[in-house]
Design a protein around this motif. Structure first.
Motif, PDB file in Angstrom:
ATOM      1  N   GLN A 112      48.931  51.585  27.773  1.00 32.86           N
ATOM      2  CA  GLN A 112      47.709  51.288  28.511  1.00 32.86           C
ATOM      3  C   GLN A 112      46.695  50.601  27.612  1.00 32.86           C
ATOM      4  O   GLN A 112      46.551  50.936  26.440  1.00 32.86           O
ATOM      5  CB  GLN A 112      47.096  52.568  29.088  1.00 32.86           C
ATOM      6  N   GLN A 113      45.993  49.620  28.167  1.00 36.86           N
ATOM      7  CA  GLN A 113      44.928  48.918  27.466  1.00 36.86           C
ATOM      8  C   GLN A 113      43.573  49.506  27.872  1.00 36.86           C
ATOM      9  O   GLN A 113      43.461  50.156  28.913  1.00 36.86           O
ATOM     10  CB  GLN A 113      44.957  47.421  27.801  1.00 36.86           C
ATOM     11  N   PRO A 114      42.531  49.283  27.074  1.00 33.52           N
ATOM     12  CA  PRO A 114      41.209  49.801  27.435  1.00 33.52           C
ATOM     13  C   PRO A 114      40.758  49.250  28.783  1.00 33.52           C
ATOM     14  O   PRO A 114      41.055  48.109  29.137  1.00 33.52           O
ATOM     15  CB  PRO A 114      40.307  49.294  26.302  1.00 33.52           C
ATOM     16  N   GLU A 115      40.050  50.085  29.525  1.00 23.53           N
ATOM     17  CA  GLU A 115      39.523  49.646  30.810  1.00 23.53           C
ATOM     18  C   GLU A 115      38.363  48.673  30.607  1.00 23.53           C
ATOM     19  O   GLU A 115      37.703  48.669  29.569  1.00 23.53           O
ATOM     20  CB  GLU A 115      39.059  50.856  31.631  1.00 23.53           C
ATOM     21  N   ILE A 116      38.144  47.825  31.601  1.00 29.00           N
ATOM     22  CA  ILE A 116      37.018  46.901  31.582  1.00 29.00           C
ATOM     23  C   ILE A 116      35.855  47.562  32.302  1.00 29.00           C
ATOM     24  O   ILE A 116      36.000  48.025  33.440  1.00 29.00           O
ATOM     25  CB  ILE A 116      37.390  45.572  32.270  1.00 29.00           C
ATOM     26  N   ASN A 117      34.711  47.634  31.672  1.00 27.49           N
ATOM     27  CA  ASN A 117      33.552  48.299  32.266  1.00 27.49           C
ATOM     28  C   ASN A 117      33.216  47.704  33.631  1.00 27.49           C
ATOM     29  O   ASN A 117      33.048  46.497  33.769  1.00 27.49           O
ATOM     30  CB  ASN A 117      32.331  48.173  31.343  1.00 27.49           C
ATOM     31  N   GLY A 118      33.130  48.579  34.608  1.00 26.89           N
ATOM     32  CA  GLY A 118      32.729  48.149  35.938  1.00 26.89           C
ATOM     33  C   GLY A 118      33.834  47.525  36.770  1.00 26.89           C
ATOM     34  O   GLY A 118      33.601  47.142  37.915  1.00 26.89           O
ATOM     35  N   VAL A 119      35.035  47.412  36.226  1.00 28.59           N
ATOM     36  CA  VAL A 119      36.157  46.815  36.958  1.00 28.59           C
ATOM     37  C   VAL A 119      37.196  47.899  37.219  1.00 28.59           C
ATOM     38  O   VAL A 119      37.778  48.432  36.271  1.00 28.59           O
ATOM     39  CB  VAL A 119      36.789  45.646  36.176  1.00 28.59           C
ATOM     40  N   PRO A 120      37.424  48.260  38.496  1.00 32.06           N
ATOM     41  CA  PRO A 120      38.394  49.322  38.782  1.00 32.06           C
ATOM     42  C   PRO A 120      39.830  48.847  38.544  1.00 32.06           C
ATOM     43  O   PRO A 120      40.130  47.657  38.628  1.00 32.06           O
ATOM     44  CB  PRO A 120      38.153  49.606  40.260  1.00 32.06           C
ATOM     45  N   GLY A 121      40.688  49.771  38.232  1.00 29.32           N
ATOM     46  CA  GLY A 121      42.102  49.450  38.035  1.00 29.32           C
ATOM     47  C   GLY A 121      42.507  49.547  36.582  1.00 29.32           C
ATOM     48  O   GLY A 121      41.729  49.200  35.681  1.00 29.32           O
ATOM     49  N   LYS A 122      43.703  50.036  36.343  1.00 33.09           N
ATOM     50  CA  LYS A 122      44.206  50.184  34.979  1.00 33.09           C
ATOM     51  C   LYS A 122      44.813  48.880  34.490  1.00 33.09           C
ATOM     52  O   LYS A 122      45.436  48.146  35.245  1.00 33.09           O
ATOM     53  CB  LYS A 122      45.263  51.291  34.928  1.00 33.09           C
TER      54      LYS A 122
END
Length: 245
Positions: A112-122
């Motif tokens: 898994q990569q880090p999530e993007i702030n404010g963007v839903p979904g892995k």
């Protein structure tokens, strides 16, 4: 070859057959292109249309571009690609994963990569790790720290080495029939190929790229899908393989 591209990012609703996306998706639109002086008669000169690419892997770097993420209901939870090998003469894209259509697949995990702030979904690194590569004529003899991506958009197979020392006596370029290739993950898939030129499908290239992220990277090309159905599970971060022969 085209040197200059002007690209804009737009959002638009997309339809796959009769199925529309649940919301607009980001699309890069080429608004202008220009030939290089070295290739003054490229397709841009006469305005010849060119094909676009639908990117559907899950290694997005900045935005979640994969339009299959935005399909309604469980159609967005993943997909399966079936190739043209064996008795099947037509490739297929199966949208949405169910208990039934996942039968027979052997699974490998993504990171898994880090999530993007404010963007839903892995976000996932859809390169498989700990893939074993053997390439005759090189020093890669069952080297099991390779990274691999399964990609229908590439006809030719490719082995990319970060160092020339791994290539041994082999030189960058097209490999011959003496350079047999084996790519495997124990218990999941075991793929072998004799490089040749069956309409390009068993053509295999070698590249040496000191700037590469991985020591060894492999893309087996579209011929891989002749032998395996490939499943992409964006919810659980997995890729599945089901032998077709």
């Amino acid at each position: 070859m085209v040197l200059f591209w002007r690209v804009e990012l737009v959002y638009a609703n997309v339809r796959f057959g009769l199925i529309p996306t649940a919301e607009p998706i980001p699309i890069q639109i080429v608004t202008s292109r220009q030939c290089t002086p070295q290739k003054p008669n490229c397709s841009a000169k006469n305005g010849v249309p060119f094909s676009g690419i639908v990117g559907v892997n899950y290694s997005e770097k900045s935005l979640l571009y994969n339009p299959l993420r935005k399909l309604p209901g469980n159609l967005s939870n993943g997909f399966i690609v079936t190739g043209n090998g064996g008795s099947n003469k037509n490739g297929n894209l199966i949208l949405g994963l169910t208990a039934q259509n996942q039968t027979g697949f052997k699974m490998a995990s993504w990171n898994q990569q880090p999530e993007i702030n404010g963007v839903p979904g892995k976000r996932w690194d859809s390169r498989l790790s700990k893939v074993c590569l053997t390439l005759a004529g090189s020093t890669a003899k069952n080297s099991c720290n390779s990274a691999m991506i399964a990609d229908t958009g590439t006809i030719n197979g490719l082995a990319e080495f970060k160092s020339a020392s791994i290539a041994g006596k082999l030189k960058p370029g097209v490999l011959g029939s003496a350079n047999t290739v084996k790519v495997a993950i124990n218990g999941i898939f075991d793929y072998g190929l004799v490089p040749g030129n069956r309409d390009g499908f068993n053509r295999w290239n070698l590249a040496i790229s000191p700037q590469a992220e991985q020591t060894i990277s492999v893309n087996p090309g579209i011929a891989f899908f002749d032998k395996y159905d490939v499943l992409f599970d964006q919810v659980n971060g997995r890729q599945g393989f089901r032998s077709r022969r």
